[in-house]
Design an enzyme around this catalytic site. Sequence first.
Site, PDB file in Angstrom:
ATOM      1  N   GLY A  24     -15.225  20.139   0.596  1.00 19.80           N
ATOM      2  CA  GLY A  24     -15.883  22.145   1.409  1.00 19.80           C
ATOM      3  C   GLY A  24     -16.596  22.368   1.446  1.00 19.80           C
ATOM      4  CE  LYS A  27     -19.843  11.123  10.292  1.00 18.50           C
ATOM      5  NZ  LYS A  27     -20.471  12.215   9.708  1.00 18.50           N
ATOM      6  CB  CYS A  85     -11.888  16.658   0.483  1.00 19.38           C
ATOM      7  SG  CYS A  85     -12.550  15.695  -1.001  1.00 19.38           S
ATOM      8  CG  ASP A  90     -19.506  15.687   8.201  1.00 11.97           C
ATOM      9  OD1 ASP A  90     -19.495  14.773   9.339  1.00 11.97           O
ATOM     10  OD2 ASP A  90     -19.948  16.213   7.341  1.00 11.97           O
TER      11      ASP A  90
END
Length: 366
Positions: free
Chosen positions: A223, A306, A221, A277
């Site tokens: 996208g 991260k 999300c 991600d």
Amino acid sequence: MNKIALYCRPGFEKECAAEITDKAGQKEIYGFARVKDNSGYVLFECYQHEDADRLIREIPFRELIFARQMLVVGELLRDLPPEDRVSPIVGMLHGVIERAGDLRVEVPDTNESKELLKFCRKFTVPLRNAMRQEKILQIRENTKRPVIHVFFIAPGCCYVGYSYSHNNSPFYMGIPRLKFPSDAPSRSTLKLEEAFHVFIPYDEWEERLASGLYAVDLGACPGGWTYQLVKRSMMVHAVDNGPMSQSLMDTGQVRHHKVDGFKFEPLVKNIYWLVCDMVEKPAKVTQLMADWLVNGWCREAIFNLKLPMKKRYEEVAHNLQKMNLQLKENGINAQIQAKHLYHDREEITVHVRRIWSAYAASRNND
């Protein structure tokens, strides 16, 4: 010339210095790093004169995480005379390099240095002509010959040196120039596009980024990464509890699974790409990616890790080493590459390509 210059993102000079010091030590080459915070580059000065050239030959550039470019340089040229900036630069290269294939006049990636870019573009023309006259530079660009770099850190002050075209970044300043597509759902799309440019040779794009491949995007999300896969006509399983961009859903190439990315398991065995991600601890994401590869659920993976606030290089190296060990213990031969991309911030991007099982009996299943 006994120094190596490494370009990096401003603010990550210490990580870049820690990495080159570590890699040089592994080759039993010793020296010290000169670091200036937020300068956008690091200098590593070798104790032995010939070691700088040896380092840029022997350390695979693809294995460096925080460096955008790697080159040998000499002493800093200061206060170049405005009436003739060319001669001192050409003089630095006499007897050092001949018949180079390209010239790049560059600056660090800082706001202050960007003001010099216009000058660099203009200055390249007379400098190139002079180098060709002196036979330091070939008449025509040659991608198989060394690259000359003139690296301006301030007006009238530059480092002069060279890199090897088979072991450097092919991009000016080490940065791929990408445009944000207006129909993409988020700017994160540029991270995956840059990863494709950095990790996958162009002559393999038709095979490894082929139309019709199946992919999974964990934490998809809205996208941004799915967009890159759809653009290449792949079929995508987008995994996220949040909403997906309607324009992507309208393509008919995306199936949205409203599931936690850490709990999703594919029901099919035809997944080629896994991309991810997600904002999560590096160790947790690395373990998830290793599980997918060990289970044979994908062939290639690109994911972001991260970065912690402290000991970033050490943390990254530890996680990648742990992943490599886990894959080997499970009989999987894989290539692992990581890079602090231009479009990354407090994160790095990792690419893993499963080659085949180390155990012959398992290869038939790969």
